[in-house]
Design a protein around this motif. Structure first.
Motif, PDB file in Angstrom:
ATOM      1  N   GLU A  43     -24.053  48.133  21.591  1.00 61.16           N
ATOM      2  CA  GLU A  43     -24.799  47.521  22.691  1.00 61.16           C
ATOM      3  C   GLU A  43     -25.748  46.432  22.198  1.00 61.16           C
ATOM      4  N   THR A  44     -26.480  46.743  21.135  1.00 60.65           N
ATOM      5  CA  THR A  44     -27.406  45.745  20.592  1.00 60.65           C
ATOM      6  C   THR A  44     -27.078  45.361  19.151  1.00 60.65           C
TER       7      THR A  44
ATOM      8  N   LYS B  77     -35.789  41.958  25.741  1.00 59.08           N
ATOM      9  CA  LYS B  77     -35.180  42.806  26.771  1.00 59.08           C
ATOM     10  C   LYS B  77     -34.948  44.230  26.253  1.00 59.08           C
ATOM     11  N   TYR B  78     -34.782  44.351  24.948  1.00 61.20           N
ATOM     12  CA  TYR B  78     -34.379  45.625  24.370  1.00 61.20           C
ATOM     13  C   TYR B  78     -35.466  46.309  23.552  1.00 61.20           C
TER      14      TYR B  78
ATOM     15  N   TYR C 297     -27.290  42.123  14.752  1.00 63.53           N
ATOM     16  CA  TYR C 297     -27.422  42.092  16.199  1.00 63.53           C
ATOM     17  C   TYR C 297     -26.166  41.472  16.821  1.00 63.53           C
TER      18      TYR C 297
ATOM     19  N   GLY D 266     -31.636  49.451  17.897  1.00 59.03           N
ATOM     20  CA  GLY D 266     -31.131  49.928  19.170  1.00 59.03           C
ATOM     21  C   GLY D 266     -29.869  50.746  19.040  1.00 59.03           C
ATOM     22  N   LYS D 267     -28.900  50.471  19.916  1.00 56.13           N
ATOM     23  CA  LYS D 267     -27.668  51.258  19.990  1.00 56.13           C
ATOM     24  C   LYS D 267     -26.482  50.466  19.445  1.00 56.13           C
TER      25      LYS D 267
ATOM     26  N   THR E 118     -34.421  54.878  26.401  1.00 59.14           N
ATOM     27  CA  THR E 118     -33.567  55.818  25.678  1.00 59.14           C
ATOM     28  C   THR E 118     -34.381  56.936  25.042  1.00 59.14           C
TER      29      THR E 118
ATOM     30  N   THR F  25     -37.576  48.629  28.644  1.00 55.92           N
ATOM     31  CA  THR F  25     -36.800  48.201  27.481  1.00 55.92           C
ATOM     32  C   THR F  25     -35.836  49.315  27.050  1.00 55.92           C
ATOM     33  N   LEU F  26     -34.755  48.909  26.431  1.00 56.59           N
ATOM     34  CA  LEU F  26     -33.739  49.856  25.990  1.00 56.59           C
ATOM     35  C   LEU F  26     -34.317  50.949  25.110  1.00 56.59           C
TER      36      LEU F  26
END
Length: 539
Positions: free
Chosen positions: A395-396, A426-427, A407, A391-392, A78, A73-74
């Motif tokens: 990107e997310t 997924k993330y 999101y 997240g980022k 990371t 996962t992201l």
């Protein structure tokens, strides 16, 4: 019988050995190979947490909505790069988590960390005093500034985490007490489009809710020529009981204590499951079941199957985090506190802000507790918590001009037809709950902070439980009582609740049920519970 018992014990030993095979951390060896001690490898502030790579193994609870490889996962890919800490995630489905966690602890074959493993206060006390879980008091003071600050801001956290021996053995999952939608978690949802078709107003009372469910059963609301509409469905009856008991004046302390609450008249604890009001509430739920207003599969259905029924547009009412995210349905609204037959109107379905006391616990097999608690502390600060949930940027999630986080469309309106939760998997790994960390509205954009959930919380707010009791921490002696007499009583209540609702036990047996509870040691159970409550109040 002796052979059967020996076989069971042998099988348990095999399972314990196999469950976490290879769980022993190589982290100590990594440092030793380079001629360093774990302390020498540690950076006390900033990133990376360690100079040389550190390997840790986590026993990890997994919900059905999570992906099967956390490492991919992201968020964890990371964070591994940021921290230089490599985590191996041994994923255990929540359905079998308790059994396998207990097996691992009892068998001595456990990893560096229990993460999202729902370790309870009794286990923390018992295995903390045995040295399996290490005390975190000094580690928090020196290496966890974010969490230390949080405890200063919310003193109830320290109170709830401190075991009777004065030590803290875990870090929790903590929700901002001001974020009521998160504390509600799973509202009671109702289909607004079907209400409109029926020409009915949103139910305000238990009887109006009953009338709506009955109308759903009798009307072809989805227009397919079949009476396949399901008035109400959920995974078990616990949710509907916890939502309805406030309509009979019960559940005054929130969801942290399912079998007791504080009597508003005496200020003492009372065992709610044997009260006349509780019987009357169960009779109402039994009426729903006997008239076919509850899903016939309610005692066996699992989350995936429930969500599938929702996706098909079959449900008149349900209890889930949000039909919008788990079922892809936007036609539902959350109900507020339903007024009961005697005028009671309490919204009792409110969680403790410290929803999981043992969300993160470090074991004595971990040679790098300082680095490990630094690894976790990042997620109790604003920066880490936002990263964990959002997240980022670009990107997310995106950030609006006024600073609001949202999101990206690929998550909220997935091009492959995935629900939001499916796209998020997924993330991220926070789906399904139980994770350690800090939840605030500004960075949590899950089911509970969508407009529909926030609107449901606004309805509930005037009637929501005001004095939420955090968890109580029992002494070893008290734990023995709660794990023997207490467990027997709670198991019996759960069994009889189902029987009263499905009609396999008659309400003419209620007095017998109460007498059985008394014979099982209800007085002793309440004596221990009251002692723990008195200590809690005195702290």
């Amino acid at each position: 019988m002796v052979m059967k018992r020996w076989t069971s014990l042998a099988l348990a030993a095999v399972l314990a050995a196999g469950l976490l095979a290879g769980c022993g951390s190589k982290s100590g060896e990594d440092a030793a190979d380079k001629g360093e001690t774990p302390q020498a490898n540690l950076n006390e502030t900033g990133m990376p947490i360690v100079n040389e790579p550190l390997n840790l193994t986590f026993f990890t609870g997994k919900s059905p909505t999570n992906g099967s490889k956390f490492e991919e996962t992201l968020v964890w890919k990371t964070y591994q790069e940021m921290s230089n800490v490599n985590v191996t995630w041994n994923l255990i489905p929540f359905e079998t988590l308790t059994e396998k966690r207990n097996l691992a602890l009892a068998g001595g074959d456990y990893p560096d960390v229990f993460y999202s493993a729902r370790v309870g206060s009794a286990e923390l006390t018992r295995y903390g005093e045995q040295g399996v879980f290490i005390p975190l008091n000094d580690l928090i003071d020196k290496y966890a500034p974010n969490f230390k600050k949080l405890m200063e801001e919310y003193p109830d956290i320290r109170k709830g985490l401190t075991m009777p021996d004065g030590k803290i053995y875990s870090l929790p999952s903590f929700y901002d007490p001001a974020l009521l939608s998160m504390l509600i978690g799973t509202p009671l949802w109702i289909n607004q489009e079907w209400l409109d078709q029926l020409g009915m107003k949103e139910p305000q009372t238990t009887e109006e809710f009953y009338a709506y469910l009955k109308a759903v059963k009798e009307t072809d609301l989805n227009g397919n020529g079949l009476h396949d509409e399901i008035p109400f469905s959920s995974t078990g009856i616990t949710g509907i009981i916890d939502h309805l008991k406030g309509s009979w004046g019960l559940g005054t302390s929130g969801l942290g204590h399912k079998f007791v609450d504080v009597d508003p008249d005496t200020g003492k604890l009372r065992f709610t499951k044997a009260l006349p009001e509780y019987k009357e509430m169960l009779e109402f739920v039994n009426k729903l079941y006997m008239e076919g207003l509850l899903d016939k599969e309610i005692f066996t259905i699992e989350g995936g199957a429930l969500n599938a029924k929702g996706q098909e547009g079959l449900l008149g009412s349900t209890i889930v985090p949000n039909p919008e995210t788990v079922m892809g349905r936007k036609e539902y609204i959350g109900l507020g506190a339903l007024k009961g037959p005697h005028g009671d109107q309490l919204y009792s379905h409110v969680k403790v802000p410290m929803v999981h006391v043992g969300a993160f616990a470090i074991t004595d097999k971990n040679p790098n507790p300082e680095a490990t608690i630094r690894w976790m502390d990042y997620f109790y600060g604003d920066e880490g918590a936002q990263f964990y949930f959002m997240g980022k940027e670009g990107e997310t999630y995106t950030k609006s001009g006024d600073g609001q986080l949202e999101y990206v469309k690929e998550i909220t309106e997935n091009s492959n037809g995935l629900t939001q939760d499916q796209a998020l998997a997924k993330y991220f790994t926070w789906l399904g709950g139980s994770y350690p960390g800090l939840v605030k509205e500004s960075w949590f954009k899950g089911s509970e902070t969508l407009p529909s959930a926030m609107a449901a919380a606004e309805k509930a707010k005037p009637y929501a439980v005001k004095e939420i009791l955090y968890n109580f921490n029992f002494t070893i002696e008290e734990t023995d009582v709660m794990s023997s007499i207490g467990k027997d009583i709670q198991d019996y209540v759960t069994e009889m609740e189902a029987k009263f609702v499905n009609g396999s036990a008659s309400f003419s047996q209620w007095e017998e049920y109460v007498n059985t509870l008394n014979k099982m040691g209800l007085d002793r159970y309440m004596e221990v519970y009251q002692a723990a409550y008195d200590r809690y109040q005195a702290e």
